[in-house]
Scaffold this motif. Structure first.
Motif, PDB file in Angstrom:
ATOM      1  N   THR A  78      42.065  14.405  35.281  1.00 24.37           N
ATOM      2  CA  THR A  78      41.246  14.507  34.076  1.00 24.37           C
ATOM      3  C   THR A  78      40.976  15.975  33.806  1.00 24.37           C
ATOM      4  OG1 THR A  78      40.204  12.381  34.545  1.00 24.37           O
ATOM      5  CG2 THR A  78      39.075  13.814  32.976  1.00 24.37           C
ATOM      6  N   ILE A  79      41.170  16.386  32.562  1.00 20.66           N
ATOM      7  CA  ILE A  79      40.909  17.759  32.135  1.00 20.66           C
ATOM      8  C   ILE A  79      39.636  17.721  31.292  1.00 20.66           C
ATOM      9  CG2 ILE A  79      41.817  19.788  30.959  1.00 20.66           C
ATOM     10  CD1 ILE A  79      43.602  18.736  33.285  1.00 20.66           C
ATOM     11  N   LEU A  80      38.638  18.509  31.714  1.00 23.22           N
ATOM     12  CA  LEU A  80      37.324  18.506  31.059  1.00 23.22           C
ATOM     13  C   LEU A  80      37.032  19.844  30.398  1.00 23.22           C
ATOM     14  CD1 LEU A  80      35.466  16.928  34.092  1.00 23.22           C
ATOM     15  CD2 LEU A  80      36.145  15.745  31.999  1.00 23.22           C
TER      16      LEU A  80
ATOM     17  N   SER B 297      52.433  13.934  45.154  1.00 27.91           N
ATOM     18  CA  SER B 297      52.997  15.277  44.956  1.00 27.91           C
ATOM     19  C   SER B 297      52.901  15.703  43.496  1.00 27.91           C
ATOM     20  CB  SER B 297      54.461  15.312  45.412  1.00 27.91           C
ATOM     21  OG  SER B 297      54.543  15.120  46.799  1.00 27.91           O
ATOM     22  N   TRP B 298      53.247  14.805  42.584  1.00 28.79           N
ATOM     23  CA  TRP B 298      53.140  15.114  41.151  1.00 28.79           C
ATOM     24  C   TRP B 298      51.681  15.335  40.751  1.00 28.79           C
ATOM     25  CZ3 TRP B 298      56.376  17.009  37.909  1.00 28.79           C
ATOM     26  CH2 TRP B 298      57.737  16.795  38.074  1.00 28.79           C
ATOM     27  N   GLN B 299      50.806  14.492  41.240  1.00 28.73           N
ATOM     28  CA  GLN B 299      49.388  14.637  40.926  1.00 28.73           C
ATOM     29  C   GLN B 299      48.880  16.003  41.387  1.00 28.73           C
ATOM     30  OE1 GLN B 299      46.963  11.530  42.580  1.00 28.73           O
ATOM     31  NE2 GLN B 299      45.101  12.265  41.613  1.00 28.73           N
ATOM     32  N   HIS B 300      49.233  16.379  42.583  1.00 23.94           N
ATOM     33  CA  HIS B 300      48.807  17.667  43.136  1.00 23.94           C
ATOM     34  C   HIS B 300      49.374  18.833  42.324  1.00 23.94           C
ATOM     35  CE1 HIS B 300      47.367  20.420  46.153  1.00 23.94           C
ATOM     36  NE2 HIS B 300      48.593  20.916  46.315  1.00 23.94           N
ATOM     37  N   ALA B 301      50.659  18.765  41.963  1.00 28.33           N
ATOM     38  CA  ALA B 301      51.297  19.833  41.192  1.00 28.33           C
ATOM     39  C   ALA B 301      50.639  20.001  39.823  1.00 28.33           C
ATOM     40  CB  ALA B 301      52.791  19.549  41.042  1.00 28.33           C
ATOM     41  N   ILE B 302      50.363  18.892  39.151  1.00 30.88           N
ATOM     42  CA  ILE B 302      49.721  18.949  37.828  1.00 30.88           C
ATOM     43  C   ILE B 302      48.315  19.530  37.952  1.00 30.88           C
ATOM     44  CG2 ILE B 302      48.784  17.508  35.962  1.00 30.88           C
ATOM     45  CD1 ILE B 302      51.291  15.666  36.491  1.00 30.88           C
ATOM     46  N   GLU B 303      47.596  19.055  38.942  1.00 27.76           N
ATOM     47  CA  GLU B 303      46.239  19.548  39.179  1.00 27.76           C
ATOM     48  C   GLU B 303      46.248  21.059  39.447  1.00 27.76           C
ATOM     49  OE1 GLU B 303      42.577  18.449  42.186  1.00 27.76           O
ATOM     50  OE2 GLU B 303      44.473  17.386  42.373  1.00 27.76           O
ATOM     51  N   LEU B 304      47.147  21.526  40.298  1.00 27.38           N
ATOM     52  CA  LEU B 304      47.236  22.959  40.606  1.00 27.38           C
ATOM     53  C   LEU B 304      47.594  23.785  39.376  1.00 27.38           C
ATOM     54  CD1 LEU B 304      49.025  23.116  44.078  1.00 27.38           C
ATOM     55  CD2 LEU B 304      46.678  23.787  43.535  1.00 27.38           C
ATOM     56  N   TRP B 305      48.549  23.294  38.574  1.00 32.23           N
ATOM     57  CA  TRP B 305      48.965  24.051  37.397  1.00 32.23           C
ATOM     58  C   TRP B 305      47.799  24.250  36.428  1.00 32.23           C
ATOM     59  CZ3 TRP B 305      49.652  23.339  32.086  1.00 32.23           C
ATOM     60  CH2 TRP B 305      50.384  24.346  31.458  1.00 32.23           C
ATOM     61  N   PHE B 306      47.076  23.175  36.148  1.00 34.20           N
ATOM     62  CA  PHE B 306      45.928  23.297  35.247  1.00 34.20           C
ATOM     63  C   PHE B 306      44.828  24.149  35.879  1.00 34.20           C
ATOM     64  CE2 PHE B 306      47.813  19.758  32.898  1.00 34.20           C
ATOM     65  CZ  PHE B 306      47.580  20.167  31.590  1.00 34.20           C
TER      66      PHE B 306
ATOM     67  N   VAL C  42      39.312  20.785  36.092  1.00 36.88           N
ATOM     68  CA  VAL C  42      40.382  19.841  36.426  1.00 36.88           C
ATOM     69  C   VAL C  42      39.900  18.989  37.591  1.00 36.88           C
ATOM     70  CG1 VAL C  42      42.795  19.617  37.112  1.00 36.88           C
ATOM     71  CG2 VAL C  42      42.056  21.597  35.772  1.00 36.88           C
ATOM     72  N   ARG C  43      39.958  17.678  37.442  1.00 41.17           N
ATOM     73  CA  ARG C  43      39.487  16.786  38.497  1.00 41.17           C
ATOM     74  C   ARG C  43      40.449  15.620  38.685  1.00 41.17           C
ATOM     75  NH1 ARG C  43      37.200  20.687  39.078  1.00 41.17           N
ATOM     76  NH2 ARG C  43      34.981  21.106  39.202  1.00 41.17           N
ATOM     77  N   PRO C  44      40.771  15.299  39.943  1.00 37.74           N
ATOM     78  CA  PRO C  44      41.607  14.132  40.214  1.00 37.74           C
ATOM     79  C   PRO C  44      40.762  12.878  40.337  1.00 37.74           C
ATOM     80  CG  PRO C  44      41.196  15.299  42.253  1.00 37.74           C
ATOM     81  CD  PRO C  44      40.509  16.082  41.149  1.00 37.74           C
ATOM     82  N   GLU C  45      41.306  11.769  39.906  1.00 36.16           N
ATOM     83  CA  GLU C  45      40.722  10.445  40.131  1.00 36.16           C
ATOM     84  C   GLU C  45      39.213  10.390  39.905  1.00 36.16           C
ATOM     85  OE1 GLU C  45      42.196   9.013  43.876  1.00 36.16           O
ATOM     86  OE2 GLU C  45      44.256   9.431  43.297  1.00 36.16           O
ATOM     87  N   LEU C  46      38.819  10.734  38.703  1.00 36.81           N
ATOM     88  CA  LEU C  46      37.415  10.765  38.303  1.00 36.81           C
ATOM     89  C   LEU C  46      37.161   9.645  37.299  1.00 36.81           C
ATOM     90  CD1 LEU C  46      34.693  12.326  38.312  1.00 36.81           C
ATOM     91  CD2 LEU C  46      35.641  13.743  36.491  1.00 36.81           C
TER      92      LEU C  46
ATOM     93  N   ALA D 276      41.877  16.009  28.119  1.00 42.87           N
ATOM     94  CA  ALA D 276      43.100  15.238  28.349  1.00 42.87           C
ATOM     95  C   ALA D 276      42.948  14.417  29.620  1.00 42.87           C
ATOM     96  CB  ALA D 276      44.309  16.169  28.485  1.00 42.87           C
ATOM     97  N   VAL D 277      43.701  13.342  29.700  1.00 42.78           N
ATOM     98  CA  VAL D 277      43.832  12.587  30.941  1.00 42.78           C
ATOM     99  C   VAL D 277      45.324  12.426  31.198  1.00 42.78           C
ATOM    100  CG1 VAL D 277      41.629  11.369  30.781  1.00 42.78           C
ATOM    101  CG2 VAL D 277      43.659  10.334  29.806  1.00 42.78           C
ATOM    102  N   ILE D 278      45.686  12.464  32.475  1.00 42.83           N
ATOM    103  CA  ILE D 278      47.092  12.358  32.846  1.00 42.83           C
ATOM    104  C   ILE D 278      47.238  11.224  33.843  1.00 42.83           C
ATOM    105  CG2 ILE D 278      49.040  13.551  33.921  1.00 42.83           C
ATOM    106  CD1 ILE D 278      47.525  16.176  32.940  1.00 42.83           C
TER     107      ILE D 278
END
Length: 115
Positions: free
Chosen positions: A84-86, A45-54, A65-69, A102-104
């Motif tokens: 990961t923010i590219l 849920s946190w991963q999804h929220a952060i990804e959506l916000w960015f 913005v990419r998850p688990e890359l 950035a990476v989160i």
């Protein structure tokens, strides 16, 4: 057999890591494959929220913005951050070799207790 000898026997060439698939994806550090924690609902849920916000600001901020890359942090080290923010101006890579913006990494309670 001593600890150093055992560690050497378990080394995996980077080419093997890069051509193998892991579920969930594993990280690679100096010849050792490191398992990642399976995500739980709160973590996801946190991963999804952060990804959506960015992602809502992606065009404005010139980012992707990419998850688990997979991100190559050095020749023998590959990490798989939660988000990961590219830089949108850099070329698209299947495995990131350019420094990300950035990476989160989201820490679950079970992970924090081991730190």
């Amino acid at each position: 057999m001593n600890h150093a000898a055992i560690a050497q026997l378990s080394r995996v060439p980077v080419e093997v890591y890069l051509t193998s698939s892991y579920e969930p994806d594993a990280e690679y550090a100096d010849g050792a494959i490191e398992e990642r924690q399976m995500g739980e609902y709160d973590h996801s849920s946190w991963q999804h929220a952060i990804e959506l916000w960015f992602a809502q600001h992606a065009k404005e901020w010139g980012i992707r913005v990419r998850p688990e890359l997979r991100v190559q942090v050095s020749p023998g080290n590959f990490r798989v951050p939660d988000v990961t923010i590219l830089d949108r101006n850099l070329p698209v890579e299947q495995i990131i070799t350019h420094p990300p913006v950035a990476v989160i990494e989201i820490l679950s309670p079970r992970i924090r207790s081991r730190a």
